[in-house]
Design an enzyme around this catalytic site. Structure first.
Site, PDB file in Angstrom:
ATOM      1  N   GLY A   1      66.696  44.429  44.905  1.00  0.00           N
ATOM      2  CA  GLY A   1      66.804  44.224  46.349  1.00  0.00           C
ATOM      3  C   GLY A   1      67.353  42.848  46.688  1.00  0.00           C
TER       4      GLY A   1
ATOM      5  N   GLU B   1      63.514  48.188  51.199  1.00  0.00           N
ATOM      6  CA  GLU B   1      62.143  48.661  50.966  1.00  0.00           C
ATOM      7  C   GLU B   1      61.857  48.416  49.489  1.00  0.00           C
ATOM      8  OE1 GLU B   1      60.185  49.500  53.245  1.00  0.00           O
ATOM      9  OE2 GLU B   1      61.483  50.034  54.916  1.00  0.00           O
TER      10      GLU B   1
ATOM     11  N   CYS C   1      54.997  52.386  45.565  1.00  0.00           N
ATOM     12  CA  CYS C   1      55.143  51.021  46.074  1.00  0.00           C
ATOM     13  C   CYS C   1      53.911  50.585  46.855  1.00  0.00           C
ATOM     14  CB  CYS C   1      56.374  50.938  46.966  1.00  0.00           C
ATOM     15  SG  CYS C   1      56.357  52.162  48.289  1.00  0.00           S
TER      16      CYS C   1
HETATM   17  P1  NAD Z   1      65.199  50.028  40.722  1.00  0.00           P
HETATM   18  O1  NAD Z   1      65.370  48.795  41.528  1.00  0.00           O
HETATM   19  O2  NAD Z   1      65.262  49.918  39.249  1.00  0.00           O
HETATM   20  O3  NAD Z   1      66.315  51.108  41.138  1.00  0.00           O
HETATM   21  C1  NAD Z   1      66.420  51.585  42.451  1.00  0.00           C
HETATM   22  C2  NAD Z   1      67.838  52.078  42.674  1.00  0.00           C
HETATM   23  O4  NAD Z   1      68.712  50.974  42.647  1.00  0.00           O
HETATM   24  C3  NAD Z   1      68.346  53.059  41.624  1.00  0.00           C
HETATM   25  O5  NAD Z   1      69.061  54.081  42.260  1.00  0.00           O
HETATM   26  C4  NAD Z   1      69.276  52.210  40.795  1.00  0.00           C
HETATM   27  O6  NAD Z   1      70.291  52.956  40.191  1.00  0.00           O
HETATM   28  C5  NAD Z   1      69.836  51.304  41.859  1.00  0.00           C
HETATM   29  N1  NAD Z   1      70.451  50.058  41.396  1.00  0.00           N
HETATM   30  C6  NAD Z   1      70.223  49.340  40.275  1.00  0.00           C
HETATM   31  N2  NAD Z   1      71.015  48.251  40.248  1.00  0.00           N
HETATM   32  C7  NAD Z   1      71.759  48.279  41.387  1.00  0.00           C
HETATM   33  C8  NAD Z   1      72.756  47.423  41.933  1.00  0.00           C
HETATM   34  N3  NAD Z   1      73.179  46.307  41.309  1.00  0.00           N
HETATM   35  N4  NAD Z   1      73.292  47.758  43.124  1.00  0.00           N
HETATM   36  C9  NAD Z   1      72.900  48.864  43.797  1.00  0.00           C
HETATM   37  N5  NAD Z   1      71.962  49.713  43.304  1.00  0.00           N
HETATM   38  C10 NAD Z   1      71.401  49.416  42.119  1.00  0.00           C
HETATM   39  O7  NAD Z   1      63.824  50.696  41.199  1.00  0.00           O
HETATM   40  P2  NAD Z   1      63.098  51.993  40.632  1.00  0.00           P
HETATM   41  O8  NAD Z   1      62.495  51.669  39.297  1.00  0.00           O
HETATM   42  O9  NAD Z   1      63.955  53.186  40.749  1.00  0.00           O
HETATM   43  O10 NAD Z   1      61.937  52.182  41.703  1.00  0.00           O
HETATM   44  C11 NAD Z   1      60.726  51.502  41.622  1.00  0.00           C
HETATM   45  C12 NAD Z   1      60.686  50.338  42.572  1.00  0.00           C
HETATM   46  O11 NAD Z   1      60.956  50.785  43.899  1.00  0.00           O
HETATM   47  C13 NAD Z   1      59.312  49.701  42.626  1.00  0.00           C
HETATM   48  O12 NAD Z   1      59.449  48.314  42.686  1.00  0.00           O
HETATM   49  C14 NAD Z   1      58.722  50.253  43.920  1.00  0.00           C
HETATM   50  O13 NAD Z   1      57.708  49.453  44.467  1.00  0.00           O
HETATM   51  C15 NAD Z   1      59.928  50.333  44.782  1.00  0.00           C
HETATM   52  N6  NAD Z   1      59.734  51.299  45.863  1.00  0.00           N
HETATM   53  C16 NAD Z   1      59.598  50.824  47.134  1.00  0.00           C
HETATM   54  C17 NAD Z   1      59.364  51.704  48.181  1.00  0.00           C
HETATM   55  C18 NAD Z   1      59.231  51.207  49.590  1.00  0.00           C
HETATM   56  O14 NAD Z   1      59.396  52.010  50.506  1.00  0.00           O
HETATM   57  N7  NAD Z   1      58.973  49.929  49.814  1.00  0.00           N
HETATM   58  C19 NAD Z   1      59.260  53.072  47.930  1.00  0.00           C
HETATM   59  C20 NAD Z   1      59.425  53.525  46.630  1.00  0.00           C
HETATM   60  C21 NAD Z   1      59.658  52.621  45.595  1.00  0.00           C
END
Ligand code: NAD
Length: 474
Positions: free
Chosen positions: A231, A248, A282
Site C-alpha cells: 500500500g 485498505e 485484516c
Molecule cells: P498483498 O499486499 O501481498 O497483495 C495484495 C494485492 O496487491 C495482490 O493482488 C497483489 O498481486 C498486489 N500487488 C503486489 N504488488 C503490487 C504492486 N507493486 N502494485 C500493485 N499491486 C501489487 O496482500 P495479501 O497478502 O493479498 O492480503 C493480505 C493483506 O491485505 C493483509 O495485510 C490484510 O490485513 C490486508 N487486507 C486489508 C483489508 C482491509 O479492508 N483493510 C481487507 C483484506 C485484507
C-alpha cells in the site's frame, strides 16, 4: 488443464507473453488451476480497453447500470455453489467462512446496483442575480481495482460493483492466489451483458505488473486492498501522478474487555472475531486487553474455546481452522510464534502445526519487543494482556501504528463511548466483534491501516468528481 485467460475488451485472451502460472490449493499445495501470467503489455491493453469503453459507458444511464449489476448479482446467486467451492479450494476457506463471504459479497453487488441512482449534484443560490449555479457529478474514468487473497469475493464485488455503478470502467488486477474467483465474477458480468471493455480482468503477479497499472496515466483512481508495505509503495507511485486512491491495509485490531463485561457473551464473539478464516482477516482481534478481575476467567475460557475449534474437512461446518495461504505467510506466522516464545511469552493454546494449518494460538506474557505485539501476523495467533484499568487498556490499545477495527466489552456506556471516541481506529464496536462489514457503512482505517473509506457512499464520493456550472440568464 486449460489455463484461464485474461478478459480484455470483451474477449478472453492469452497473456501477451503466453505464459501461465499455477494456482495452488493451500490445503496441500496441489494445483487447483492454471492462470494467464499477465504482462505490462496486457495491463496497457486492459487500460486502453477501459478508456475506450468509458467514452460510452461513462454516459450510460442509471437504469442500464442498475440492470447490469442486478443481473450480475442474480447470476452469481445461481452460481453460488461454484463460488463457495472456489473459496474453499482456491484459498482454503472453511465452509462457514465461504458461506459468510458469499452472502456478504452478493449483498455488496446488490447494494452497488442501488448506488447507480445516487450519482447527483446540487443547485446553489448565487450572489450574482440571474444566475443558475449548480454542481454536476461525473465518474472519474478508469478505476484500477486491486484485490487481496483473503476475501476476494467481497472485495471484487464491492470494488468493481461500486466503480461500475458510478459510471467508471474497471481494470481488475486479481490476487495471484485467487484468479479463478475473479474469473467467476468476470463471467457473471459478461453473461449479464455488461458492455465490452467496461470491466477488464488481468491475472498475474502484482509485483511484476502492478506498477504498470498504478502508474498508468490513463488510470484515474486506484482502490487497493492488501498489505501495508505494498500500500505504501502504491501511494508513492500514485502521488507522482496525483492519482487519487483508497488504501485498505493491514491491522492489529485491539479488544478491551472491562471487569463488568458479560463473559459468556464476549468469549464466543472474541473467538470468532480472532479465528474466522484462521486469523487471515485484516480486522481480526489480534490483541486482547482484559481488566485484571476478569483476566483469569477470560484467559481460561478463551484459550479452551480456541483449543476446541475444528480443524477437519473444510466442508464440515464444525471446521474453523484451515490452511495458511502460502509458504511465505506460513513462515511469517511461525516466525512470530517462535520469536515470542524465545523471548519469554507463554503459549496458552496452539503454537504447533498440522500440515499447512496452524493450531489456534493464544499467547500471554507478550512484550513490546516481540514481533507479535506490534506487527500483523495474519494467522491464528493472538495475545492476551492484563490491564489495571480502562485508562491503561485504552492507552495500550492505542500503542500501535495501525488503526483499523477495535472493540470494547462493558456495561458502562460512558466508558464505551469514551473508548469509541478516543480509540485510534476507523471502526469501533461496543459489545460486538471486530469483524463486521456492511455495504453501506464507511469501512477503513488510519495510519498503517490505510486511508479513505470503502462503502457505497464513500466510494461514490471517491470515484466521482464535481464540476461547478453556472448559467447566466438575462
Ligand atoms: P498483498 O499486499 O501481498 O497483495 C495484495 C494485492 O496487491 C495482490 O493482488 C497483489 O498481486 C498486489 N500487488 C503486489 N504488488 C503490487 C504492486 N507493486 N502494485 C500493485 N499491486 C501489487 O496482500 P495479501 O497478502 O493479498 O492480503 C493480505 C493483506 O491485505 C493483509 O495485510 C490484510 O490485513 C490486508 N487486507 C486489508 C483489508 C482491509 O479492508 N483493510 C481487507 C483484506 C485484507
Amino acid at each position: 488443464m486449460e489455463a484461464m485467460k485474461l478478459w480484455i475488451g470483451g474477449a478472453w485472451r492469452e497473456a501477451a507473453g503466453r505464459e501461465t502460472f499455477e494456482d495452488l490449493n493451500p490445503l496441500d499445495d496441489r494445483r487447483y488451476a492454471v492462470a494467464a501470467r499477465g504482462t505490462a503489455e496486457d495491463v496497457d491493453s486492459a487500460v486502453h480497453a477501459a478508456r475506450e469503453s468509458f467514452k460510452t459507458y461513462g454516459r450510460s444511464t442509471p437504469k442500464d447500470r442498475e440492470a447490469w449489476l442486478l443481473k450480475t448479482a442474480d447470476i452469481l446467486a445461481q452460481r453460488r455453489q461454484e463460488i463457495v467451492d472456489c473459496l474453499i479450494d482456491e484459498i482454503g476457506s472453511p465452509i462457514g467462512k465461504a458461506n459468510f463471504e458469499f452472502e456478504k459479497g452478493l449483498t455488496m453487488m446488490r447494494a452497488a446496483a442501488g448506488l447507480t441512482r445516487q450519482v447527483r449534484g446540487e443547485t446553489f443560490q448565487s450572489d450574482a442575480p440571474g444566475t443558475w449555479s449548480m454542481s454536476i457529478r461525473s465518474p472519474l474514468g478508469v478505476v484500477a481495482c486491486i484485490t487481496p487473497f483473503n476475501v476476494p469475493f467481497i472485495k471484487t464485488s464491492r470494488m468493481t460493483g461500486n466503480a461500475l455503478a458510478t459510471g467508471n470502467t474497471v481494470v481488475l488486477l486479481a490476487s495471484e492466489f485467487a484468479p479463478r474467483l475473479a474469473a467467476l465474477v468476470t463471467e457473471a458480468y459478461a453473461e449479464a451483458g455488461l458492455p465490452a471493455g467496461a470491466l477488464n480482468l488481468v491475472t498475474g503477479f502484482g509485483h511484476e505488473i502492478g506498477d504498470r497499472l498504478t502508474s498508468h496515466r490513463d488510470v484515474d483512481f486506484v482502490t487497493f486492498t492488501g498489505s501495508s508495505v505494498v500500500g505504501q509503495h502504491i501511494a508513492e507511485i500514485c502521488a507522482r501522478n496525483r492519482t487519487p486512491l483508497t488504501l485498505e491495509l493491514g491491522g492489529k485490531s485491539p479488544t478491551l474487555i472491562l471487569r463488568d463485561a458479560d463473559l459468556a457473551a464476549a468469549v464466543p464473539m472474541a473467538v470468532r472475531s480472532m479465528f474466522l478464516y484462521s486469523g487471515q482477516a485484516c480486522i481480526a482481534s489480534s490483541r486482547f486487553y482484559v481488566e485484571k478481575p476478569l483476566y483469569d476467567a477470560f484467559t481460561e475460557t478463551f484459550a479452551a474455546a480456541a483449543g476446541r475449534l475444528g480443524m477437519g474437512d473444510l466442508r464440515d461446518p464444525s471446521t474453523v481452522i484451515g490452511p495458511i495461504i502460502s509458504v511465505r505467510q506460513r513462515d511469517r506466522v511461525k516466525a512470530h510464534i517462535s520469536d515470542a516464545v524465545s523471548k519469554g511469552a507463554t503459549l496458552l493454546a496452539g503454537g504447533d502445526w498440522d500440515g499447512n494449518r496452524c493450531r489456534p494460538t493464544v499467547l500471554c506474557g507478550v512484550k513490546t519487543s516481540m514481533a507479535v505485539c506490534k506487527e500483523e501476523t495474519f494467522g491464528p495467533v493472538t495475545s492476551l494482556y492484563p490491564v489495571d484499568s480502562f485508562e491503561e487498556g485504552l492507552s495500550l490499545a492505542n500503542d500501535t501504528r495501525y488503526g483499523l477495527s477495535s472493540a470494547i466489552y462493558t456495561k458502562d456506556l460512558s466508558k464505551a463511548l469514551r473508548y469509541a471516541e478516543e480509540i485510534g481506529a476507523g471502526m469501533c464496536h461496543v459489545n460486538g466483534p471486530t469483524i463486521q462489514d456492511e455495504p453501506h457503512i464507511p469501512f477503513g482505517g488510519k495510519g498503517d491501516s490505510g486511508f479513505g473509506r470503502e462503502g457505497t457512499d464513500a466510494d461514490l464520493q471517491a470515484m466521482t468528481t464535481l464540476k461547478w456550472v453556472t448559467v447566466h440568464v438575462s
